[in-house]
Every structure is written in C-alpha cells, then in structure tokens.
Design a protein around this motif. Structure first.
Motif, PDB file in Angstrom:
ATOM      1  N   ASP A 103       2.309  10.045  -6.565  1.00 34.97           N
ATOM      2  CA  ASP A 103       3.220   8.916  -6.744  1.00 34.97           C
ATOM      3  C   ASP A 103       4.191   9.134  -7.898  1.00 34.97           C
ATOM      4  N   ALA A 104       3.814  10.016  -8.837  1.00 33.64           N
ATOM      5  CA  ALA A 104       4.651  10.241 -10.016  1.00 33.64           C
ATOM      6  C   ALA A 104       5.538  11.478  -9.901  1.00 33.64           C
TER       7      ALA A 104
ATOM      8  N   ALA B  26      -7.334  11.128  -8.209  1.00 32.84           N
ATOM      9  CA  ALA B  26      -6.503  11.706  -9.261  1.00 32.84           C
ATOM     10  C   ALA B  26      -5.209  12.275  -8.683  1.00 32.84           C
TER      11      ALA B  26
ATOM     12  N   HIS C  57     -13.093  12.566 -15.545  1.00 27.84           N
ATOM     13  CA  HIS C  57     -12.004  11.665 -15.166  1.00 27.84           C
ATOM     14  C   HIS C  57     -12.023  10.449 -16.090  1.00 27.84           C
TER      15      HIS C  57
ATOM     16  N   ARG D  27      -3.643  11.299  -6.018  1.00 33.52           N
ATOM     17  CA  ARG D  27      -2.739  10.247  -5.562  1.00 33.52           C
ATOM     18  C   ARG D  27      -1.848   9.756  -6.692  1.00 33.52           C
ATOM     19  N   ARG D  28      -2.417   9.683  -7.895  1.00 30.48           N
ATOM     20  CA  ARG D  28      -1.613   9.264  -9.035  1.00 30.48           C
ATOM     21  C   ARG D  28      -0.518  10.297  -9.324  1.00 30.48           C
ATOM     22  N   GLU D  29      -0.845  11.585  -9.196  1.00 31.66           N
ATOM     23  CA  GLU D  29       0.161  12.629  -9.403  1.00 31.66           C
ATOM     24  C   GLU D  29       1.220  12.602  -8.308  1.00 31.66           C
TER      25      GLU D  29
END
Length: 303
Positions: free
Chosen positions: A100-101, A94, A79, A96-98
């Motif tokens: 939100d996007a 990781a 990571h 969570r970032r995907e």
C-alpha cells in the motif's frame, strides 16, 4: 495475550521447542533439519534464550538457525504489530503494508535518454493477485521503449508467480523458468511464463538490463537469475544476497513468525540455483552506479 516485551512470561523454552519441531518436520534438508532441532533444544536447555525482549529472542534464534548452512530464509522474524495466527499470515500482513505504501510495488517508471525506460520493482515482488494490475500497467507503459532497465536493487523477495508474470512480458511464448523440488526429492511445482498477459509485451528482442545489489533477495534474485540464464538480460551491479529456497511461515507468538524453506529451486538451464552464491552480475559495479552504467550500455548498443 502475552506481551511481546516478555517472552519469559509465555515460556521461551516452550516456544523454542515448538520451533525445533517445525524445523525438524518441514525444513527442505532433513539432515540439517535434525541438526538444527538438536542445536535449538541444547541451546535452550543451556539458558541461551533467556531474555525480556521478543526482538532479542528472534535475533538469537535466527543466528542459531543460520549457523549450520547459512540459509538466509531460515529465521525467527519479529513483528512490531501483532500478526494473525494462521499459517503464512504474518508475512502477508507485513507485505500488505509495504504494498500500500509503494504504488503496488512499482515505485518508479521513467523514460530516460535514447528511448530507454527504467522500471523499478520493489520493495517486494508482491503476491500476484495484488500486483497484477499495477505491474500490467507499468509493463505495458514501457513496452514501446527501445530498451528496458529493470531496477531490482531494493527488491527483497516475494511471490514466484509474480516473477513468472513479469517474465511473460519479456519473453515470447511459454517458457520454463524454475522447478521446485520437495523435501522428499520430488517435483513439487514448475514455474512457466503465462500464455497470455494483459496489455502490451515488451517482447523478447529488445535489450533488457537488470540492476542488482547486495540487498536483492529471494524472488527478486529469481527474476534476475531466470532472465540471465535464458540469455534475455544482462545483470548490472552487485552480487545478490543468495536466498533461493521458497519458504513458509508459522506464527509461534503474536509478534514472532518462524520462516522455514520447504523446497529447493532448480533452474532448467543451469541445473542449480543461486543459494549461497547470489546472482553474479555480468557487469559488476557498485549498486549506486548501476543505473548509469546500464544506461551507458543500452545507449551504446542501440547506437
């Protein structure tokens, strides 16, 4: 905190030894677990993991972890962003970032020709407590369509509970989808569709087509496999990657997470799963052509 660019400063041998212990104690197949632990320790003693890059360490260890039985859920993941130390926290950070996007994991909802709806779920089937609201909205939106195309070609896995939630919109009544069997050979958990879903159901009678690719993995594969085995959907596209074992993650360094399968899946219809073989399409074709092919099938069936 030790820099990610210098695993030797944190003592790579100690990290690999901890990985060997975790694999030996937790991997769902005890015999393979002992074999893998011995392999890692031997390779470490031979100096195979001397590197100045955490990414290189992750690549080398992952190759060895998969060398015994090809389990694609066995991995040492690198990571770029430092991750929490709590068990399972690295992959969630990781994801969570995907999430939100990607509009909450529902990047495409569209009505095509002939009243056929297409719904893309990806890049993951995100944890249900995050994904329930956007999925309920999207699945309710396509409920009046005459046929549905689920696009899982870019879906790389996620939460089995979310798989059951999605299936609840496509089936009538509670349905047994999957059973997880522990390392000890005991039933650890069963997966069923929920008795209630918010919004409108697409239902169990109208045509469903599922698009797959060589990228479709893990929980994305389960969604395709469950619907296929129940006779609820036709799979259109390419064979999937072939990862059926649910995994857990351990942070072994601020930039390194160990992924280890801790159970095996048993489908109530087939008595087995898609591990190693992938989900085999009912209508094989290149992934890039799968949407057009599924639309042709749907229009022809509706006609």
């Amino acid at each position: 905190m030790t820099s990610t660019t210098s695993p030797s400063a944190l003592d790579a041998a100690v990290v690999v030894d901890s990985i060997a212990d975790l694999v030996c104690e937790n991997y769902v197949f005890p015999d393979a677990a002992r074999q893998l632990a011995d392999l890692l320790r031997r390779r470490s003693a031979e100096g195979s993991y001397r590197t100045e890059s955490a990414q290189e360490l992750a690549d080398a260890v992952t190759a060895d972890l998969r060398s015994v039985n090809g389990d694609l859920h066995l991995a040492l993941k690198h990571h770029e962003v430092p991750v929490p130390s709590e068990r399972g926290a690295a992959v969630l950070a990781a994801m969570r970032r995907e999430f939100d996007a990607s509009l909450g994991g529902v990047p495409r909802v569209e009505l095509l020709d002939g009243g056929v709806a297409v719904l893309e779920i990806g890049p993951k089937t995100f944890p249900l407590d995050w994904a329930a609201q956007p999925l309920a909205a999207a699945l309710s939106l396509v409920a009046p369509a005459r046929a549905l195309i689920l696009d899982l070609r870019r879906n790389a896995g996620g939460d089995p509970n979310t798989v059951a939630f999605i299936c609840g919109y496509l089936l009538d009544g509670r349905t047994h989808l999957n059973t997880l069997v522990s390392r000890q050979g005991e039933v650890a958990e069963q997966s069923w569709t929920p008795p209630f879903v918010p919004g409108a159901r697409f239902g169990a009678d109208k045509p469903v087509y599922v698009l797959t690719s060589g990228t479709t993995f893990s929980a994305g594969e389960e969604l395709a496999y469950d619907l296929q085995q129940l006779g609820r959907a036709e799979i259109v596209g390419e064979p999937t990657r072939g990862g059926a074992h649910p995994r857990e993650g351990w942070t072994v360094h601020p930039h390194l997470e160990l992924s280890v399968p801790v159970a095996r899946a048993v489908n109530p219809v087939s008595g087995t799963n898609w591990e190693g073989t992938g989900v085999r399409p009912d209508v094989p074709c290149d992934a890039g052509a799968a949407l057009d092919r599924a639309l042709e099938l749907a229009v022809a069936r509706l006609a």
